[in-house]
Design a protein around this motif. Sequence first.
Motif, PDB file in Angstrom:
ATOM      1  N   GLN A 131     -11.871  -5.990  -1.269  1.00  0.00           N
ATOM      2  CA  GLN A 131     -10.537  -6.248  -1.811  1.00  0.00           C
ATOM      3  C   GLN A 131     -10.101  -5.135  -2.771  1.00  0.00           C
ATOM      4  O   GLN A 131      -8.924  -4.784  -2.851  1.00  0.00           O
ATOM      5  N   SER A 132     -11.089  -4.536  -3.487  1.00  0.00           N
ATOM      6  CA  SER A 132     -10.778  -3.508  -4.487  1.00  0.00           C
ATOM      7  C   SER A 132     -10.180  -2.256  -3.869  1.00  0.00           C
ATOM      8  O   SER A 132      -9.530  -1.463  -4.568  1.00  0.00           O
ATOM      9  N   LYS A 133     -10.394  -2.048  -2.599  1.00  0.00           N
ATOM     10  CA  LYS A 133      -9.824  -0.869  -1.945  1.00  0.00           C
ATOM     11  C   LYS A 133      -8.302  -0.877  -2.038  1.00  0.00           C
ATOM     12  O   LYS A 133      -7.659   0.175  -2.095  1.00  0.00           O
ATOM     13  N   ASN A 134      -7.717  -2.064  -2.095  1.00  0.00           N
ATOM     14  CA  ASN A 134      -6.266  -2.204  -2.071  1.00  0.00           C
ATOM     15  C   ASN A 134      -5.649  -2.643  -3.391  1.00  0.00           C
ATOM     16  O   ASN A 134      -4.425  -2.658  -3.522  1.00  0.00           O
ATOM     17  N   GLU A 135      -6.469  -2.983  -4.384  1.00  0.00           N
ATOM     18  CA  GLU A 135      -5.912  -3.433  -5.659  1.00  0.00           C
ATOM     19  C   GLU A 135      -6.943  -3.333  -6.778  1.00  0.00           C
ATOM     20  O   GLU A 135      -8.152  -3.364  -6.545  1.00  0.00           O
ATOM     21  N   CYS A 136      -6.450  -3.184  -8.001  1.00  0.00           N
ATOM     22  CA  CYS A 136      -7.325  -3.206  -9.173  1.00  0.00           C
ATOM     23  C   CYS A 136      -6.550  -3.773 -10.354  1.00  0.00           C
ATOM     24  O   CYS A 136      -5.311  -3.860 -10.320  1.00  0.00           O
TER      25      CYS A 136
END
Length: 598
Positions: A131-136
């Motif tokens: 999920q972190s690939k697209n948001e932080c």
Amino acid sequence: MKHKDGKPISLDRNSRTVPMAIMFVVLCGFSFYLGGIFCSEKENYVTDQVNKAVETSKETPAGSLQIKAVNFPECSADLQDYTPCTDPKRWKKYSLHRLSFMERHCPPVFEKKECLVPPPDGYKVPIKWPQSKNECWYRNVPYDWINKQKSNQHWLKKEGEKFLFPGGGTMFPNGVSEYVDLMQDLIPGMKDGTIRTAIDTGCGVASWGGDLLDRGILTVSLAPRDNHEAQVQFALERGIPAVLGIISTQRLPFPSSSFDMAHCSRCLIPWTEFGGIYLLEINRILRPGGFWVLSGPPVNYENRWRGWNTTIEDQRSDYEKLQELLTSMCFKLYNKKDDIAVWQKLSEGSCYKKLEAPDTYPPKCDDGTEPDAAWYTPIRPCVVVPDQKYKKTSLKSLAKWPERLHTAPERVSDVRGGSDGAFKHDDSKWKSRAKHYKKLLPAIGTNKIRNVMDMNTLYGGFAAALNDNPLWVMNVVSSYAPNTLAVVYDRGLIGTYHDWCEAFSTYPRTYDLLHLDGLFTAESHRCEMKYVLLEMDRILRPNGYAIIRESSYYVDAVSTLAKGMKWSCHKEETEYGVEQEKILVCQKKLWYSSKKSS
């Protein structure tokens, strides 16, 4: 004095000098003794000054180093993103020439911080991969400037408490996947395991490197430290490999013939200026048969020049200069379509022979500097020519990924004691060790651990053993150790040279797991233990882990210092259960600053 026959004895010059020589030796020995007493006292005084935070250590009868407990203070809140060797506050001390002030410039020992770098206010445990690939979390990387400046190019956008990453970029505003699809059509080797390692210079928020992860290509995203954009910090927060760096006056910290592909998407590097020095460095680190990909000016100038604040004549001239320079360096135009141009570095030796001719520019490098020398080594205005003794380092000669991971590279024979057998033994050893580590730290292999660093690898065995897990490993080879980093790259892994007496080229809170194997045993004569541990604390994420494999002599001292950094540690046996070596498994506590930003 007389002989027994009554004749006088004649003393020659040599016999008269013997007593004087003896006297001289005695006096030298006595002065050396007095000097030793004085120097040892002086050294004790200096050590007391430098180690004021850590009290005098002693060796116990059991044979382990003991250090008295110490609690390290918090750094001030304005140091939350402190990068010691690329600190913008120190830039004014250095030259503007070729932006060299952005290179590594580490503080002297007396300026080193002996405190714990705090997280930003509102910091949260990072979002888990994938999920972190697209948001932080916005509060983890609280930079609005890049959001405002690049929102029209879809680099990222802020929504509520998060930054979202749509996958855009300057040259791919419609999304990076479409951009990489076109690139794969131009370079078929990106699809079949031929290309495994890549470097992205001027990486933005590492969208290109992030997309390639899904395609089995491991990319080092490279960008300098700056006051606003924090490109590398965004990349690592997302779980994408990245390091701070800039092509300027010093070689990049990678061996020659490392990467299968290099990429620049409107990265604003003036490739043809300064005698083509920047492209010469790309040539050095690119493997024979490897590809250099450029999108942006001056590629496709015929259709794009109006948007570049220039004239079509200037852009045509720039493109012709670039093509001429690449040809002179033994690159050929491999493919081209729309905004993307691809050049391939030649493998055969006939072109490189021409570089030996007088008055050729750029010339062939002489043997004065090792091709792999890359730690504070100036870039030279010459072509590093592939060593013809290697028959299996060119891209077409390497095994395809993933077979390449466990194939003994040709360059292992250059390492002292290295051989195919030694490589395979190391590979097998780390499979056993990784299995044991997972028992000691069950978080390995779960989404709790994404960014991993092996702080002093040999052949990348730890990374290879973890390859099937949802993580990536930055393999670090000491600049003072045997050069094994070329072997790491030849097997399809990534890494960098580093000296652990200095700070690493990354932001704080960027790794989930740090692993070291005998680092203090190997480096304690050069690097003070507390500074290495404080650097580990700086780059480790809150709630992150450290696996410290060390000789029994150092383990208790490391544990004591770790406790002073708010870490919790427990000592474990190795997989062999030997007394001479132990394992510390530590976890960093999440804490918040009690101080306010100045």
